[in-house]
Design a protein around this motif. Structure first.
Motif, mmCIF file in Angstrom:
data_model
loop_
_atom_site.group_PDB
_atom_site.id
_atom_site.type_symbol
_atom_site.label_atom_id
_atom_site.label_comp_id
_atom_site.label_asym_id
_atom_site.label_seq_id
_atom_site.Cartn_x
_atom_site.Cartn_y
_atom_site.Cartn_z
ATOM 1 N N HIS A 81 0.996 -1.242 -0.017
ATOM 2 C CA HIS A 81 -0.069 0.258 -0.025
ATOM 3 C C HIS A 81 0.885 1.188 -0.142
ATOM 4 O O HIS A 81 0.577 2.323 -0.523
ATOM 5 C CB HIS A 81 -0.854 -0.098 1.194
ATOM 6 N N ALA A 82 2.133 1.079 0.450
ATOM 7 C CA ALA A 82 2.851 2.314 0.584
ATOM 8 C C ALA A 82 4.551 1.884 0.844
ATOM 9 O O ALA A 82 4.635 0.742 1.526
ATOM 10 C CB ALA A 82 2.465 3.515 1.558
ATOM 11 N N LEU A 94 14.030 1.079 5.517
ATOM 12 C CA LEU A 94 13.132 1.287 4.687
ATOM 13 C C LEU A 94 11.692 1.064 5.447
ATOM 14 O O LEU A 94 11.794 0.422 6.470
ATOM 15 C CB LEU A 94 13.059 0.108 3.865
ATOM 16 N N HIS A 95 10.689 1.533 4.953
ATOM 17 C CA HIS A 95 9.266 1.351 5.357
ATOM 18 C C HIS A 95 8.258 0.919 4.382
ATOM 19 O O HIS A 95 8.423 1.069 3.283
ATOM 20 C CB HIS A 95 8.755 2.659 5.895
ATOM 21 N N LEU A 96 7.595 -0.126 4.959
ATOM 22 C CA LEU A 96 6.591 -0.625 4.225
ATOM 23 C C LEU A 96 5.134 -0.653 4.826
ATOM 24 O O LEU A 96 5.030 -1.012 6.064
ATOM 25 C CB LEU A 96 6.948 -2.188 3.693
ATOM 26 N N LEU A 97 4.173 -0.481 4.150
ATOM 27 C CA LEU A 97 2.698 -0.460 4.677
ATOM 28 C C LEU A 97 2.082 -1.663 3.695
ATOM 29 O O LEU A 97 1.763 -1.469 2.521
ATOM 30 C CB LEU A 97 2.065 0.728 4.373
ATOM 31 N N ILE A 98 1.886 -2.896 4.371
ATOM 32 C CA ILE A 98 1.566 -3.671 3.643
ATOM 33 C C ILE A 98 0.320 -4.533 3.953
ATOM 34 O O ILE A 98 -0.236 -4.382 5.164
ATOM 35 C CB ILE A 98 2.686 -4.963 3.409
ATOM 36 N N GLN A 99 -0.495 -5.543 3.431
ATOM 37 C CA GLN A 99 -1.371 -6.323 3.577
ATOM 38 C C GLN A 99 -1.220 -7.725 3.329
ATOM 39 O O GLN A 99 -0.914 -7.980 2.198
ATOM 40 C CB GLN A 99 -2.799 -5.683 3.239
ATOM 41 N N THR A 100 -1.375 -8.822 4.093
ATOM 42 C CA THR A 100 -1.278 -10.165 3.801
ATOM 43 C C THR A 100 -2.393 -10.601 3.423
ATOM 44 O O THR A 100 -3.219 -10.651 4.203
ATOM 45 C CB THR A 100 -0.249 -10.730 5.079
ATOM 46 N N SER A 132 -8.329 2.818 11.910
ATOM 47 C CA SER A 132 -7.907 3.961 13.004
ATOM 48 C C SER A 132 -6.516 4.663 12.453
ATOM 49 O O SER A 132 -6.306 5.575 12.632
ATOM 50 C CB SER A 132 -7.807 3.375 14.197
ATOM 51 N N TYR A 133 -5.425 3.644 11.749
ATOM 52 C CA TYR A 133 -4.192 4.362 11.772
ATOM 53 C C TYR A 133 -3.676 3.897 10.132
ATOM 54 O O TYR A 133 -2.688 4.534 10.047
ATOM 55 C CB TYR A 133 -3.217 3.597 12.750
ATOM 56 N N PHE A 134 -4.562 3.461 9.510
ATOM 57 C CA PHE A 134 -3.942 3.085 8.031
ATOM 58 C C PHE A 134 -3.469 4.631 7.471
ATOM 59 O O PHE A 134 -2.432 4.549 6.714
ATOM 60 C CB PHE A 134 -4.894 2.413 6.986
ATOM 61 N N LEU A 135 -4.474 5.374 7.434
ATOM 62 C CA LEU A 135 -4.127 6.727 6.491
ATOM 63 C C LEU A 135 -3.075 7.687 7.131
ATOM 64 O O LEU A 135 -2.152 7.970 6.392
ATOM 65 C CB LEU A 135 -5.244 7.468 6.217
ATOM 66 N N GLU A 136 -2.918 7.615 8.471
ATOM 67 C CA GLU A 136 -1.938 8.170 9.297
ATOM 68 C C GLU A 136 -0.695 7.532 9.043
ATOM 69 O O GLU A 136 0.320 8.280 8.731
ATOM 70 C CB GLU A 136 -1.973 7.929 11.038
ATOM 71 N N LYS A 150 -5.757 1.929 -4.572
ATOM 72 C CA LYS A 150 -6.914 2.176 -4.414
ATOM 73 C C LYS A 150 -7.745 2.007 -3.259
ATOM 74 O O LYS A 150 -8.282 3.136 -2.734
ATOM 75 C CB LYS A 150 -7.781 1.081 -5.613
ATOM 76 N N PHE A 151 -7.114 1.325 -2.521
ATOM 77 C CA PHE A 151 -7.536 1.170 -0.907
ATOM 78 C C PHE A 151 -7.253 2.576 -0.370
ATOM 79 O O PHE A 151 -8.090 3.020 0.593
ATOM 80 C CB PHE A 151 -6.932 0.179 -0.256
ATOM 81 N N THR A 152 -6.212 3.204 -0.625
ATOM 82 C CA THR A 152 -5.865 4.553 -0.003
ATOM 83 C C THR A 152 -6.835 5.590 -0.478
ATOM 84 O O THR A 152 -7.197 6.376 0.352
ATOM 85 C CB THR A 152 -4.215 4.855 -0.134
#
Length: 294
Positions: free
Chosen positions: A52-53, A61-67, A111-115, A156-158
């Motif tokens: 997602h990011a 490194l930073h990752l925003l992921i969904q398994t 609560s925190y995905f967008l942040e 899309k999710f974002t």
């Protein structure tokens, strides 16, 4: 200090951070950043992980992921392990590249995905590597403002939370004038609402501080069924399906076809490259997979 536990289950969202060993650079130049992103594409495809990011900084490194499956550990082992091998080969070095265990914080998407998405994209600005988030080459931010982008990046999710990509850009930039620090995760690994934290705290207590994992192999298709559906297809087609959908290792596939691990790897890689460009081949694969569902 005890290490933070891992909580893995299908559909989970994570903020993943991995830092260089002894705070040393894990990316020495543009070619290393590109190498990591290609490895990220391979690993996310292999383990059905949604990106997602992302933001690649010189020494972390930073990752925003969904398994989709409860396979965070497998995904990260593949991602960091393969990149380390390739980095070491490129720079003629040996040994660890990343520092110990990566940090993975389970997050409450409501609560925190967008942040977190904003936090990740603002990293280069806070580190004074870029004046604005979209100008930094090695994060996903600029792709949120364009029609194109890497196939593994799921925007899309974002963007569904905003009227337009421009509105998301405004949201991210609003964070430039704020402190921007995230709350400290509960138990070192959970970030969410009170009810979200309460739910997983029960699981942690039940497992007595050990890693919590949901059902494994949720998206692994039965090998006999895959072999039946791909019978008569070209060898690379069969190998790709066994690797992608059957979750077999390349070594196991090699034993089935009397081929070396390297030969299997090349077949799978080339087939994947063809699949990205060939619409007819894509349709053929979808047709085979639809028969599996039926």
């Amino acid at each position: 200090m005890a290490r933070p536990i891992r909580i893995e289950y299908a559909g989970a969202f994570y903020h993943v951070i991995s830092r260089g060993n002894e705070r040393r650079a894990v990316f020495r130049g543009d070619d290393d950043y590109k190498l990591f992103l290609s490895t990220l594409e391979e690993a996310s495809d292999r383990f059905d992980v949604l990106i997602h990011a992302y933001c690649l900084m010189p020494n972390h490194l930073h990752l925003l992921i969904q398994t989709k499956d409860s396979n965070l550990s497998e995904f990260m082992k593949r991602l960091l392990g393969v990149y380390t091998i390739r980095f070491n080969r490129r720079h003629k070095r040996h040994g660890h590249l990343f520092r110990g265990r990566y940090k993975a914080c389970l997050i409450d998407q409501d609560s925190y995905f967008l942040e977190l998405s904003r936090y990740i994209h603002l990293n280069p600005v806070k580190a004074k590597l870029s004046v604005s988030p979209e100008e930094y080459c090695w994060s996903s931010m600029r792709f949120f403002l364009r029609q194109d982008g890497p196939s593994y990046l799921h925007k899309k999710f974002t963007l569904d939370s905003f009227d337009s990509p421009r509105a998301y850009q405004v949201f991210v930039k609003e964070g430039m004038g704020q402190n921007g620090d995230l709350p400290k995760p509960t138990a070192g690994c959970i970030l969410g609402s009170e009810s979200f934290i309460k739910n997983f705290t029960k699981h942690i207590q039940k497992h007595k501080g050990k890693d919590v994992s949901g059902k494994k192999g949720l998206y692994r298709m039965p090998i006999p069924k895959l072999q039946q559906l791909t019978q008569g297809k070209e060898r690379s087609f069969q190998m790709y399906c066994l690797w992608k959908y059957g979750r077999l290792t390349q070594r196991s596939i090699g034993e089935m076809f009397s081929r070396t691990h390297a030969a299997v790897s090349q077949n799978i890689h080339r087939f994947g490259a063809r699949l990205a460009k060939d619409k007819i081949l894509n349709q053929e694969l979808k047709s085979v997979m639809s028969e599996f569902k039926d």
